[in-house]
Design an enzyme around this catalytic site. Structure first.
Site, mmCIF file in Angstrom:
data_model
loop_
_atom_site.group_PDB
_atom_site.id
_atom_site.type_symbol
_atom_site.label_atom_id
_atom_site.label_comp_id
_atom_site.label_asym_id
_atom_site.label_seq_id
_atom_site.Cartn_x
_atom_site.Cartn_y
_atom_site.Cartn_z
ATOM 1 N N ASP A 98 50.572 48.842 41.599
ATOM 2 C CA ASP A 98 50.916 48.074 42.800
ATOM 3 C C ASP A 98 51.637 48.941 43.821
ATOM 4 O OD1 ASP A 98 53.056 48.179 40.894
ATOM 5 O OD2 ASP A 98 54.093 46.579 41.974
ATOM 6 N N GLU A 159 55.593 46.744 39.190
ATOM 7 C CA GLU A 159 56.775 47.616 39.199
ATOM 8 C C GLU A 159 57.578 47.470 40.481
ATOM 9 O OE1 GLU A 159 59.256 51.208 39.830
ATOM 10 O OE2 GLU A 159 57.608 50.452 41.072
#
Length: 398
Positions: A98, A159
């Site tokens: 991400d 994350e």
């Protein structure tokens, strides 16, 4: 040029060209944490390539305990291994798919090569690092040593928002691993990360009583004044000597200039360098509700230290010594350095479990989370070469 040297140079160039092609492909996928389909698209890219070199790959959908289990809330994560059923892995390769950039960012500024640099959303943090991990594994396969290693690949999709859904999965895989390589970006000057601060976010809310600020101020209880007192108390947590910082970053309160505010809020970013600070800081914030200053105002706190600090222990230091040795053998001009940083990564979780962890193993870059984020193209082959050489040290001797 000798025929063998020419052949090796051609292989290196072929690897570099493929890396750039792959780089353009995955950077040009919008994959912010909330863009689950984009994150999964990145995962599918790696799924195909890892399967081609013999890995068993799973695309997991992990649930955040604070959200529903609806499909739209599940976090895509990639789990892969070349040794299904293994009880222990020689190496865990950890990274996140991400980015912080919203949908539409790729159209605004797609992957681009400018001189000796590449730019684009997530190019540094950390799609370049994911590709380093992939190309290291492909190179190990090419030279016939991958089968002598047991490797676990864990790429998560949340994350950038704290790894709430994936952190227990990460810890589970780390406990099965002899060592962890984290593919966050390497800092300019080939500076790897050996220590990170831990930290967490706290959200302080003061609730009081509204009243007319001019006609009936005595009937009110000012939440803004209370939150101001709390901010002063929080600021005293800062202690540079022991590496603890508590920064109030967002404050809100009040509605109109002539109304006593009945609610005020403060958001706090806390970072710590020492494990023992976790309990002290958590206890401090829990105590705020018992230490109010304005009669009629109540205080509540949400949040906690959710990432322990990444501490350099002897096992990690020994692993780092191997990196230094191999870097000298690979390229006498490649002087690597181990540093400490205030930022957190998923390496905080693995290090806190006592598993030797080296971070910053992606390609060299800077300006993460900014539009001027970049990576240095000259570092691609160097990082692939160094990490491949280190991995081969752990091959099973047959």
């Amino acid at each position: 040029m000798e025929p063998v040297q020419q052949h090796m140079q051609e292989i290196t160039q072929k690897r570099y060209d493929l890396f750039l092609k792959d780089f353009e492909t995955i950077v040009n996928i919008d994959s912010s944490t909330d863009n689950k389909s984009g994150v999964e698209q990145v995962a599918r890219f790696f799924e195909k390539r890892l399967q081609e070199i013999g890995f068993e790959v799973k695309i997991l959908k992990l649930a955040n305990c604070n959200k529903s289990t609806h499909e739209d809330d599940l976090v895509p994560c990639l789990e892969a291994t070349n040794r299904p059923g293994a009880e222990k892995f020689d190496i865990m390769m950890l990274g996140h798919m991400d980015t912080v950039f919203p949908p539409g960012e790729v159209k605004k500024r797609p992957f681009k090569i400018e001189g000796d640099r590449a730019t684009g959303p997530g190019v540094c943090d950390m799609k370049g690092g994911l590709l380093v991990a992939l190309h290291v594994l492909e190179k190990l396969k090419e030279n016939g040593t991958l089968d002598d290693l047991s490797v676990c690949v864990a790429f998560n999709g949340d994350e950038e928002t704290g790894s709430e859904a994936s952190q227990e999965w990460i810890k589970q895989k780390a406990l099965m691993s002899q060592r962890v390589f984290v593919f966050e970006p390497c800092r300019p000057g080939y500076r790897f990360v050996l220590q990170r601060k831990g930290g967490g976010w706290f959200f302080v809310t003061a609730k009081g009583i509204s009243a007319h600020a001019g006609a009936d101020p005595e009937k009110g209880a000012n939440a803004v004044v209370e939150i101001a007192h709390q901010i002063v108390a929080i600021n005293k947590l800062n202690d540079l000597e022991i590496g603890t910082s508590a920064q109030v970053t967002v404050v809100s309160g009040g509605d109109k200039v002539n109304i006593i505010p009945n609610e005020a809020k403060a958001s706090v970013d806390v970072r710590i360098s020492r494990p023992e600070e976790v309990e002290r800081v958590n206890n401090f914030f829990r105590s705020l509700s018992q230490n109010t200053h304005i009669p009629g105002v109540t205080v509540s706190v949400e949040g906690f230290i959710d990432r322990p600090p990444m501490v350099l222990d002897e096992k990690t230091r020994t692993l780092w010594n191997l990196f230094e040795k191999k870097s000298r053998e690979l390229d006498k001009d490649m002087k690597i350095e181990g540093i400490s940083t205030g930022g957190c990564s998923d390496g905080n979780f693995t290090s806190a479990l006592g598993v030797p962890t080296i971070d910053g193993m992606g390609i060299v870059g800077a300006n993460s989370h900014r539009e001027d984020e970049y990576v240095e193209l000259a570092s691609i082959n160097r990082m692939i070469g160094l990490i491949t050489d280190v991995c081969q040290v752990f091959c099973i001797k047959k």
